[in-house]
Design an enzyme around this catalytic site. Sequence first.
Site, PDB file in Angstrom:
ATOM      1  N   ALA A   1      -4.334  -0.820 -12.636  1.00  0.00           N
ATOM      2  CA  ALA A   1      -3.116   0.000 -12.654  1.00  0.00           C
ATOM      3  C   ALA A   1      -3.225   1.165 -11.689  1.00  0.00           C
ATOM      4  CB  ALA A   1      -2.844   0.497 -14.073  1.00  0.00           C
ATOM      5  N   GLY A   2      -3.646   0.856 -10.457  1.00  0.00           N
ATOM      6  CA  GLY A   2      -3.692   1.877  -9.425  1.00  0.00           C
ATOM      7  C   GLY A   2      -2.309   2.144  -8.876  1.00  0.00           C
ATOM      8  N   ALA A   3      -2.206   2.289  -7.549  1.00  0.00           N
ATOM      9  CA  ALA A   3      -0.933   2.691  -6.957  1.00  0.00           C
ATOM     10  C   ALA A   3       0.183   1.695  -7.250  1.00  0.00           C
ATOM     11  CB  ALA A   3      -1.115   2.897  -5.451  1.00  0.00           C
TER      12      ALA A   3
ATOM     13  N   GLY B   1      -0.038  -1.350  -8.939  1.00  0.00           N
ATOM     14  CA  GLY B   1      -0.085  -1.848 -10.311  1.00  0.00           C
ATOM     15  C   GLY B   1       0.437  -0.832 -11.307  1.00  0.00           C
TER      16      GLY B   1
ATOM     17  N   ASN C   1      -2.898  -7.761  -0.412  1.00  0.00           N
ATOM     18  CA  ASN C   1      -2.761  -7.664   1.034  1.00  0.00           C
ATOM     19  C   ASN C   1      -3.677  -8.690   1.697  1.00  0.00           C
ATOM     20  OD1 ASN C   1      -0.865  -5.564   1.530  1.00  0.00           O
ATOM     21  ND2 ASN C   1      -2.394  -4.036   0.961  1.00  0.00           N
TER      22      ASN C   1
ATOM     23  N   LYS D   1       3.364  -9.833   6.975  1.00  0.00           N
ATOM     24  CA  LYS D   1       2.844  -8.524   6.595  1.00  0.00           C
ATOM     25  C   LYS D   1       1.469  -8.271   7.202  1.00  0.00           C
ATOM     26  CE  LYS D   1       2.038  -5.190   3.011  1.00  0.00           C
ATOM     27  NZ  LYS D   1       1.723  -4.884   1.613  1.00  0.00           N
TER      28      LYS D   1
ATOM     29  N   ASN E   1      -0.977  -5.102   8.512  1.00  0.00           N
ATOM     30  CA  ASN E   1      -2.203  -4.764   7.788  1.00  0.00           C
ATOM     31  C   ASN E   1      -3.454  -4.900   8.642  1.00  0.00           C
ATOM     32  OD1 ASN E   1      -1.061  -6.091   4.608  1.00  0.00           O
ATOM     33  ND2 ASN E   1      -1.110  -3.982   5.300  1.00  0.00           N
TER      34      ASN E   1
ATOM     35  N   ASN F   1      -4.326  -0.840   9.401  1.00  0.00           N
ATOM     36  CA  ASN F   1      -5.330  -0.409   8.428  1.00  0.00           C
ATOM     37  C   ASN F   1      -6.674  -0.070   9.069  1.00  0.00           C
ATOM     38  OD1 ASN F   1      -4.788  -0.403   5.295  1.00  0.00           O
ATOM     39  ND2 ASN F   1      -3.387  -1.889   6.185  1.00  0.00           N
TER      40      ASN F   1
ATOM     41  N   GLU G   1     -10.847  -2.595   1.927  1.00  0.00           N
ATOM     42  CA  GLU G   1     -10.417  -3.987   1.797  1.00  0.00           C
ATOM     43  C   GLU G   1     -10.421  -4.642   3.186  1.00  0.00           C
ATOM     44  OE1 GLU G   1      -6.847  -6.296  -0.619  1.00  0.00           O
ATOM     45  OE2 GLU G   1      -6.484  -4.318   0.231  1.00  0.00           O
TER      46      GLU G   1
END
Length: 332
Positions: free
Chosen positions: A11-13, A15, A110, A212, A216, A220, A292
């Site tokens: 439940a981070g950003a 989630g 991602n 996407k 990324n 990133n 990541e």
Amino acid sequence: MTVKNICIFGAGALGGAVAAKLASSTSAETNVSVVARGAHLNAIRESGLCLLEAGIEHPLKVRVNATDRPQDLPPQDLVITGLKGHQLGPAAEGIASLLKESTRVVMILNGIPWWYFHRDKSANAELQFDELDPGGKLWRLVGPERVIGCVAHQGAEVSRPGEIRLSNKGHFILGEPSGETSTDLRNIAALLEGSDIGVKLSLRIRDDIWSKLMGNASFNPISALTRSLMSELMADAAISDQVGKVMKEVKAVGALGANVGMSVEQRLEQAQQVGPVRTSMLQDLLGGKAMEITPMVGMVVALGRLAAVPTPVSETLLALVSRLDRENFSGT
């Protein structure tokens, strides 16, 4: 499918944002739980989840059942993972403990996901990559047949423990790996839409993954290496030129089985509108967390080799950002 028990695992950003919206809008008969850890978990337990959304004056505050022990939760009808690609393998047993025969798993990811070639219609169908799924744990314990692919177009950041900030009104693209518009897919989309979560359905989720990934795989690692915001990268002509070169490589490798309709020029023009945003990799770097890298950069190189497509700029970025990650994560 009937959805009474929903767990957001990670439940981070992103989630956390999904959990907050679901908890605020589903009926009393629907149980929304989150799996989190550390200070973020403690804050959710003490004060609930707080969601700040661009363009909305008042924050959304909700209470949810929060734990770091997924095995203590009952079997779930729906699991939504907010973990990053490199965090999924170690969480495989925990995710598996939530599953029953009919459970579907929406994976917000991602880059190239571990299930990528499941039910693919190419000669690579069911091909697995140990670097995405070490030891095949996810494939074996969760099962690619449960997965609904998800591509997020939503800027989000944990601004402090228990609080999540959304930088735009984004959306999520959902699709079955098979390309079917299943009843489960339609029901889950309706559930999310009913919670003010933007959803688009895709018959070709791999196309959306690669579209996407053009951003990324370029923004990133370059943002992490330069510690720059998106707007700063695009304002530097030399850097934006390198971004374009990576995008060309990604588009060429994506032709392995996807149709990336957007041109590099269109993608760069789109990036000009993003503004002063920190990429997820830069957020992790500054937070002292592992980045990541493999799903977003490493797999461009790996799949480039599989498709016999040269990826020299991506290979350079992979070497540099991997070194940066090792030094940053080790605290040296």
